[in-house]
Design a protein around this motif. Structure first.
Motif, PDB file in Angstrom:
ATOM      1  N   ASP A 172      30.094 -16.711  27.667  1.00 23.26           N
ATOM      2  CA  ASP A 172      31.327 -16.522  28.425  1.00 23.26           C
ATOM      3  C   ASP A 172      31.411 -17.532  29.562  1.00 23.26           C
ATOM      4  OD1 ASP A 172      33.515 -15.666  29.906  1.00 23.26           O
ATOM      5  OD2 ASP A 172      32.935 -13.551  29.866  1.00 23.26           O
ATOM      6  N   ASN A 174      33.587 -17.890  31.743  1.00 28.67           N
ATOM      7  CA  ASN A 174      34.076 -17.291  32.980  1.00 28.67           C
ATOM      8  C   ASN A 174      32.952 -16.701  33.846  1.00 28.67           C
ATOM      9  OD1 ASN A 174      36.808 -17.877  32.403  1.00 28.67           O
ATOM     10  ND2 ASN A 174      36.872 -16.103  31.032  1.00 28.67           N
ATOM     11  N   LYS A 175      31.804 -16.457  33.255  1.00 29.08           N
ATOM     12  CA  LYS A 175      30.670 -15.901  34.011  1.00 29.08           C
ATOM     13  C   LYS A 175      29.727 -17.000  34.538  1.00 29.08           C
ATOM     14  CE  LYS A 175      30.435 -11.454  31.601  1.00 29.08           C
ATOM     15  NZ  LYS A 175      30.989 -10.611  32.606  1.00 29.08           N
TER      16      LYS A 175
END
Length: 181
Positions: A172, A174-175
């Protein structure tokens, strides 16, 4: 790279060059000497979480790119992103009990990496389910999947201080840790 009997664990000798290793150890020693690293509740070791010191960030960015390339090559992963990273200092007598890196809130971790920043007399990393143990050396990098069966591991420490940078990667974007983008 060390070829070991277990295909799930990859070990790379002399992963980090001597100059960068010296800079990292100098910064960590400064932080430790000035009591800027606190003892964690987790496993009792000293931890500096998500390091944000410019000289260290520059080096971590450089080696992060190499780690991602190794993950692609040896674990057949298209893209991975560093989700969490910290410096661990195990002092004499510290140990890390058997555990899995994907417990609880960390289910999104896919691969774990441990970079060893110093030599020490004892402190093998053991993977009981895989019947594999390794005695790391300064500048070794170990990469292994965070799959519960494969990543159950522990560290035995007794006589010496052991300094590592541990990092976990996931899919991910976004992490991803901001300073490593």
């Amino acid at each position: 790279m060390i070829l070991n009997k277990n295909e799930d664990i990859k070990i790379f000798n002399n992963f980090i060059n001597k100059k960068d290793l010296l800079i990292l150890n100098k910064e960590i020693n400064f932080l430790k000497t000035n009591h800027l690293i606190k003892r964690s509740k987790f496993a009792g070791r000293l931890i500096l979480e998500n390091v944000e010191i410019n000289s260290m960030i520059k080096i971590l960015k450089k080696y992060n790119k190499k780690i991602v390339k190794l993950q692609k090559k040896y674990f057949n992963i298209k893209e991975s992103y560093p989700i969490e990273m910290f410096v661990s200092i195990f002092e004499p007598g510290d140990h890390l009990s058997e555990h899995v890196d994907t417990d609880g809130k960390y289910k999104f971790f896919e691969l774990a990496c441990v970079l060893y920043l110093n030599d020490f007399e004892e402190g093998d990393i053991c993977f009981p389910n895989l019947k594999y143990s390794y005695k790391p050396k300064k500048s070794d990098l170990i990469i292994f999947p965070c799959d519960g069966n494969k990543s159950l591991h522990k560290t035995i420490i007794s006589k010496d201080e052991r300094i590592t940078i541990s990092a976990w990667y996931g899919f991910d974007k976004n992490k991803q840790i901001g300073y490593l983008k």
